[in-house]
Design an enzyme around this catalytic site. Sequence first.
Site, PDB file in Angstrom:
ATOM      1  N   SER A  63      19.606  53.782  36.244  1.00  0.00           N
ATOM      2  CA  SER A  63      19.846  54.393  35.260  1.00  0.00           C
ATOM      3  C   SER A  63      18.080  54.400  34.672  1.00  0.00           C
ATOM      4  O   SER A  63      17.996  54.632  33.530  1.00  0.00           O
ATOM      5  CB  SER A  63      20.661  53.033  34.031  1.00  0.00           C
ATOM      6  OG  SER A  63      21.555  54.582  34.315  1.00  0.00           O
ATOM      7  N   LYS A  66      16.502  57.534  34.228  1.00  0.00           N
ATOM      8  CA  LYS A  66      17.358  58.498  32.721  1.00  0.00           C
ATOM      9  C   LYS A  66      15.984  59.025  32.173  1.00  0.00           C
ATOM     10  O   LYS A  66      16.401  60.247  30.888  1.00  0.00           O
ATOM     11  CB  LYS A  66      18.109  58.098  32.734  1.00  0.00           C
ATOM     12  CG  LYS A  66      20.157  58.382  33.354  1.00  0.00           C
ATOM     13  CD  LYS A  66      20.497  56.949  32.053  1.00  0.00           C
ATOM     14  CE  LYS A  66      22.078  56.993  33.230  1.00  0.00           C
ATOM     15  NZ  LYS A  66      22.903  56.073  32.740  1.00  0.00           N
ATOM     16  N   TYR A 191      23.327  63.628  40.149  1.00  0.00           N
ATOM     17  CA  TYR A 191      22.856  62.923  39.388  1.00  0.00           C
ATOM     18  C   TYR A 191      22.930  61.197  40.152  1.00  0.00           C
ATOM     19  O   TYR A 191      21.991  59.902  40.031  1.00  0.00           O
ATOM     20  CB  TYR A 191      24.276  62.239  38.809  1.00  0.00           C
ATOM     21  CG  TYR A 191      23.767  61.119  37.805  1.00  0.00           C
ATOM     22  CD1 TYR A 191      23.151  60.495  36.611  1.00  0.00           C
ATOM     23  CD2 TYR A 191      25.466  59.789  38.020  1.00  0.00           C
ATOM     24  CE1 TYR A 191      23.262  59.707  35.863  1.00  0.00           C
ATOM     25  CE2 TYR A 191      24.842  58.896  37.687  1.00  0.00           C
ATOM     26  CZ  TYR A 191      24.010  58.520  35.806  1.00  0.00           C
ATOM     27  OH  TYR A 191      24.813  57.459  35.283  1.00  0.00           O
ATOM     28  N   TYR A 242      22.033  50.356  26.030  1.00  0.00           N
ATOM     29  CA  TYR A 242      23.685  50.022  25.964  1.00  0.00           C
ATOM     30  C   TYR A 242      23.627  49.596  24.916  1.00  0.00           C
ATOM     31  O   TYR A 242      22.819  50.295  24.321  1.00  0.00           O
ATOM     32  CB  TYR A 242      24.207  50.526  27.150  1.00  0.00           C
ATOM     33  CG  TYR A 242      23.441  50.696  28.259  1.00  0.00           C
ATOM     34  CD1 TYR A 242      23.610  52.191  28.722  1.00  0.00           C
ATOM     35  CD2 TYR A 242      22.918  49.831  29.046  1.00  0.00           C
ATOM     36  CE1 TYR A 242      22.624  52.408  29.962  1.00  0.00           C
ATOM     37  CE2 TYR A 242      21.872  50.108  30.615  1.00  0.00           C
ATOM     38  CZ  TYR A 242      22.191  50.937  30.610  1.00  0.00           C
ATOM     39  OH  TYR A 242      21.234  51.908  32.235  1.00  0.00           O
ATOM     40  N   VAL A 260      20.759  49.260  36.557  1.00  0.00           N
ATOM     41  CA  VAL A 260      22.532  47.974  36.826  1.00  0.00           C
ATOM     42  C   VAL A 260      21.311  47.961  38.596  1.00  0.00           C
ATOM     43  O   VAL A 260      22.051  46.752  39.144  1.00  0.00           O
ATOM     44  CB  VAL A 260      23.104  48.955  37.296  1.00  0.00           C
ATOM     45  CG1 VAL A 260      24.015  48.730  35.808  1.00  0.00           C
ATOM     46  CG2 VAL A 260      23.303  49.716  38.387  1.00  0.00           C
TER      47      VAL A 260
HETATM   48  N1  GLN Z   1      24.175  54.993  38.719  1.00  0.00           N
HETATM   49  C1  GLN Z   1      24.503  54.445  37.755  1.00  0.00           C
HETATM   50  C2  GLN Z   1      26.302  55.033  37.710  1.00  0.00           C
HETATM   51  O1  GLN Z   1      26.064  55.638  37.461  1.00  0.00           O
HETATM   52  C3  GLN Z   1      24.385  53.887  36.676  1.00  0.00           C
HETATM   53  C4  GLN Z   1      24.344  52.734  34.941  1.00  0.00           C
HETATM   54  C5  GLN Z   1      22.721  52.594  35.245  1.00  0.00           C
HETATM   55  O2  GLN Z   1      21.983  52.023  36.070  1.00  0.00           O
HETATM   56  N2  GLN Z   1      23.572  51.764  33.934  1.00  0.00           N
HETATM   57  O3  GLN Z   1      27.226  53.846  37.246  1.00  0.00           O
END
Ligand code: GLN
Length: 306
Positions: A63, A66, A191, A242, A260
């Site tokens: 993420s 993003k 994505y 988050y 993650v």
């Molecule tokens: N690729 C992961 C997902 O979509 C990214 C989530 C994350 O890093 N929080 O679940």
Amino acid sequence: MDYQAVLEEVAAHARPFVRQGRVADYIPALERVPADRFGIAVADIHGEVYGVGDWEVPFSVQSISKAFSLALVMGQSHDGHDDIWRRVGREPSGTPFNSLVQLEAEDGIPRNPFINAGALVVTDRLQTLTGDASTSMLHFLREESGNPDLAFDQAVADSEAEHGDRNAALAHFMASFGNLENPVPSVIEHYFWQCSIEMSCRDLAVAGGFLARHGLRADGSRLLEAREAKRINAVMLTCGTYDAAGEFAYRVGLPAKSGVGGGIIAVIPGRCTLCVWSPGLDARGNSVAGAAALDHFTTLTGWSVF
Ligand code: GLN
């Protein structure tokens, strides 16, 4: 500031937290990463880089991508002239990053660009703007990091696609509200690819330098207006970790974006960009040792925004 000495002290402080938490296993290919890894790097606004531990070991950005996709969309369309903020909000969600619950009540408009639903909308927009969202991000990251070897990790992208029902559900649900411009399979594929990019703490700290340089890229050209960089940093502070964003502001007090894979980037505007990595995650999906390290960094330096 003697960055090297500060990083060494931060790493020593974070050491007992390494191996705490759990390595992400809902994307099975991420599970093979050893839990005892820890690295941290700082890139100052002049391009000097300092690091400690596993700071040159590549990991899955997940993420953290993003923040870059949002920057690329804003950089190509300059806010005010783009409807991205009609399609995604700027408020913390208070719900897990992959939650579906708010979307129905809020007509398919995700709360912010850093939960999965919001990031899918941003990737969708980047796909429209570039014709190849994930490759345009990979090229940008290679240029900004100065590392031409950056690549997608096919095994991670495939593994996520195989277990990607929830992200597919989010995308289909938003499509039902008319909030996607491209076909769902193409949006989720790009994505997953962008999340699979492998980078080290060094690469990410350097590549995120434009956020500390008020929108200026490594070569001095402008990616973002200063006010746009300010806005991305603001959304990182309020939404980048988050449903732990409040706790992060309380402990760290910096714009930050976690993934993650166990990485977190953090920005000190006008000074430097940091990246810390350790794969053990807390229940909200943020690196336990990474958060402890950033907490100690801002305590030592006094460089939180608070
Ligand atoms: N690729 C992961 C997902 O979509 C990214 C989530 C994350 O890093 N929080 O679940």
